[in-house]
Design an enzyme around this catalytic site. Structure first.
Site, PDB file in Angstrom:
ATOM      1  N   ASN A 105       0.769  -1.213   0.157  1.00 20.15           N
ATOM      2  CA  ASN A 105      -0.003  -0.139  -0.210  1.00 20.15           C
ATOM      3  C   ASN A 105       0.921   1.259  -0.201  1.00 20.15           C
ATOM      4  O   ASN A 105       1.475   1.696   1.069  1.00 20.15           O
ATOM      5  CB  ASN A 105      -0.971  -0.008   1.306  1.00 20.15           C
ATOM      6  CG  ASN A 105      -1.692   1.166   1.456  1.00 20.15           C
ATOM      7  OD1 ASN A 105      -1.799   1.930   0.630  1.00 20.15           O
ATOM      8  ND2 ASN A 105      -2.241   1.464   2.664  1.00 20.15           N
ATOM      9  N   LYS A 122       0.086   4.220  -0.382  1.00 22.18           N
ATOM     10  CA  LYS A 122      -0.666   5.554   0.221  1.00 22.18           C
ATOM     11  C   LYS A 122      -0.465   6.661  -0.909  1.00 22.18           C
ATOM     12  O   LYS A 122      -0.336   6.281  -1.737  1.00 22.18           O
ATOM     13  CB  LYS A 122      -0.158   5.871   1.576  1.00 22.18           C
ATOM     14  CG  LYS A 122       0.063   4.475   2.554  1.00 22.18           C
ATOM     15  CD  LYS A 122      -0.020   4.824   3.967  1.00 22.18           C
ATOM     16  CE  LYS A 122      -0.166   3.295   4.673  1.00 22.18           C
ATOM     17  NZ  LYS A 122       0.009   3.660   6.379  1.00 22.18           N
ATOM     18  N   HIS A 173      -9.667   1.596   4.718  1.00 17.95           N
ATOM     19  CA  HIS A 173      -8.197   1.672   5.362  1.00 17.95           C
ATOM     20  C   HIS A 173      -8.413   2.471   6.704  1.00 17.95           C
ATOM     21  O   HIS A 173      -9.329   3.449   6.738  1.00 17.95           O
ATOM     22  CB  HIS A 173      -7.116   2.166   4.612  1.00 17.95           C
ATOM     23  CG  HIS A 173      -5.942   2.127   5.085  1.00 17.95           C
ATOM     24  ND1 HIS A 173      -5.410   2.869   6.202  1.00 17.95           N
ATOM     25  CD2 HIS A 173      -4.746   1.308   5.193  1.00 17.95           C
ATOM     26  CE1 HIS A 173      -4.075   2.593   6.370  1.00 17.95           C
ATOM     27  NE2 HIS A 173      -3.697   1.807   5.756  1.00 17.95           N
ATOM     28  N   GLU A 216      -6.793   5.122   7.805  1.00 16.70           N
ATOM     29  CA  GLU A 216      -6.557   6.439   7.489  1.00 16.70           C
ATOM     30  C   GLU A 216      -7.892   7.024   6.739  1.00 16.70           C
ATOM     31  O   GLU A 216      -8.202   8.464   6.958  1.00 16.70           O
ATOM     32  CB  GLU A 216      -5.333   6.572   6.574  1.00 16.70           C
ATOM     33  CG  GLU A 216      -4.169   6.228   7.473  1.00 16.70           C
ATOM     34  CD  GLU A 216      -2.974   5.913   6.487  1.00 16.70           C
ATOM     35  OE1 GLU A 216      -2.995   5.664   5.417  1.00 16.70           O
ATOM     36  OE2 GLU A 216      -2.228   5.251   7.184  1.00 16.70           O
ATOM     37  N   GLU A 257      -5.459  -4.537  10.716  1.00 15.48           N
ATOM     38  CA  GLU A 257      -4.415  -3.691  10.827  1.00 15.48           C
ATOM     39  C   GLU A 257      -4.750  -3.001  12.145  1.00 15.48           C
ATOM     40  O   GLU A 257      -5.561  -2.057  12.200  1.00 15.48           O
ATOM     41  CB  GLU A 257      -4.521  -2.698   9.605  1.00 15.48           C
ATOM     42  CG  GLU A 257      -4.138  -3.400   8.287  1.00 15.48           C
ATOM     43  CD  GLU A 257      -3.526  -2.309   7.374  1.00 15.48           C
ATOM     44  OE1 GLU A 257      -2.340  -2.560   7.069  1.00 15.48           O
ATOM     45  OE2 GLU A 257      -4.046  -1.116   7.228  1.00 15.48           O
ATOM     46  N   GLY A 267       2.437   2.535  10.931  1.00 11.66           N
ATOM     47  CA  GLY A 267       3.447   3.501  10.763  1.00 11.66           C
ATOM     48  C   GLY A 267       4.133   3.704  11.888  1.00 11.66           C
ATOM     49  O   GLY A 267       4.699   4.929  12.169  1.00 11.66           O
ATOM     50  N   SER A 326       3.423  -1.941  10.480  1.00 12.29           N
ATOM     51  CA  SER A 326       4.756  -2.024  10.745  1.00 12.29           C
ATOM     52  C   SER A 326       5.573  -3.266  10.279  1.00 12.29           C
ATOM     53  O   SER A 326       6.527  -3.870  11.015  1.00 12.29           O
ATOM     54  CB  SER A 326       5.021  -1.614  12.052  1.00 12.29           C
ATOM     55  OG  SER A 326       4.683  -0.285  12.447  1.00 12.29           O
TER      56      SER A 326
HETATM   57  P1  PGA Z   1       2.694   0.491   7.698  1.00 12.41           P
HETATM   58  O1  PGA Z   1       1.451   0.822   7.053  1.00 12.41           O
HETATM   59  O2  PGA Z   1       3.387  -0.862   7.185  1.00 12.41           O
HETATM   60  O3  PGA Z   1       3.644   1.641   7.282  1.00 12.41           O
HETATM   61  O4  PGA Z   1       2.802   0.462   9.116  1.00 12.41           O
HETATM   62  C1  PGA Z   1       0.630  -0.497   6.942  1.00 12.41           C
HETATM   63  C2  PGA Z   1      -0.966  -0.078   6.314  1.00 12.41           C
HETATM   64  O5  PGA Z   1      -1.263   1.316   6.719  1.00 12.41           O
HETATM   65  O6  PGA Z   1      -1.317  -0.508   5.427  1.00 12.41           O
END
Ligand code: PGA
Length: 263
Positions: A13, A15, A105, A107, A175, A181, A221
């Site tokens: 992903n 983003k 997601h 976000e 997640e 992140g 992460s």
């Molecule tokens: P990350 O994000 O691997 O940077 O923690 C995962 C995601 O948001 O899909």
């Protein structure tokens, strides 16, 4: 579980990172890193989720060079067409040969007020166009304190699967919001516990067959140094990777988790 074989899925992903020119560079670098390592393409499915503006370019590149990566989008509209300025229809994504779309997601839930109802409607929109939804669920740090790890993701998935056909092709991504992140991934045990409960939701909301066939990913992460631990768990069938999917060598090492899964 453990008797059914599900092809592992490693999803990147991106983003809101990389314009379409940078996308070409990353896809080529990733492909070459895997080739150099003599990676066995058939052992794991790789899917990339670039921004909308990169999709056509990446599709053309993987088509022309026969690169064995699946393509996905990061979101789609609940509607198929019409006066919805700025929205992107599942019909357009299907035309671009997008096989997957990330839905719900954290976000989007947090910054774009996506409710469980909107997520459910987007799941239906994706399936209407033959696109496999990658349904994201997860608890915040506060949810974790208040309700434990599984309650919120289980509730989100139940809602997202309302009215979905018993044999629908879906992917689920667990997640934990606190792990995204943050550099602080869940432990393989924690991921297994929630992923198993999510598989039970697929069984009760859809069917036992769908539950056995559905890939459930862990995300938050994920890096090359911790991927193997997650994939050793019986109910974790892959990973949704954010930050680490932007570095070709690191993402290639994640894709090659089978090389270090026994360590
Ligand atoms: P990350 O994000 O691997 O940077 O923690 C995962 C995601 O948001 O899909």
């Amino acid at each position: 579980m453990g008797t059914v074989s599900r092809l592992p899925l490693i999803a990147g992903n991106w983003k809101m990172n990389l314009d379409h020119l940078q996308a070409v560079a990353l896809v080529q670098k990733l492909y070459w890193a895997l080739k150099d390592a003599k990676h066995d393409e058939a052992s794991v499915e790789v899917a990339l989720f670039p921004p909308f503006t990169d999709l056509r370019t990446v599709q053309t590149l993987i088509d022309a060079d026969k690169i064995p990566f699946a393509l996905g989008a990061q979101d789609l509209s609940t509607h198929d067409s019409g006066a919805y300025t700025g929205e992107v229809s599942g019909a357009f994504l299907a035309k671009l040969e997008a096989q997957y779309v990330i839905i719900g997601h954290s976000e989007r839930r947090e910054y774009h007020n996506e409710t469980d109802e909107v997520v459910r409607d987007k799941v239906h929109a994706a399936l209407r166009h033959g696109i496999t939804p990658v349904i994201c669920v997860g608890e915040t740090a506060e949810d974790l304190e208040e309700h434990g790890a599984a309650a919120v993701p289980v509730g989100q998935l139940e809602k997202a699967l309302e009215g979905v056909a018993k044999d629908a092709d879906i992917v689920v991504a667990y997640e934990p919001v606190w792990a995204i992140g943050s550099g602080q991934a869940a432990t393989p045990d924690q991921a297994q516990d929630v992923c198993q409960k999510l598989r039970d939701v697929v069984a009760s909301s859809l069917s036992e067959e769908a539950a056995a066939a559905t890939r459930i990913l862990y995300g938050g992460s994920v890096k090359s140094s911790n991927i193997a631990g997650f994939l050793r768990e019986p109910d974790v069938d892959g990973a949704l990777v954010g930050g680490a999917s932007l570095q070709a060598d690191e993402f290639a090492a994640i894709i090659r988790f089978q090389k270090h899964v026994g360590v």
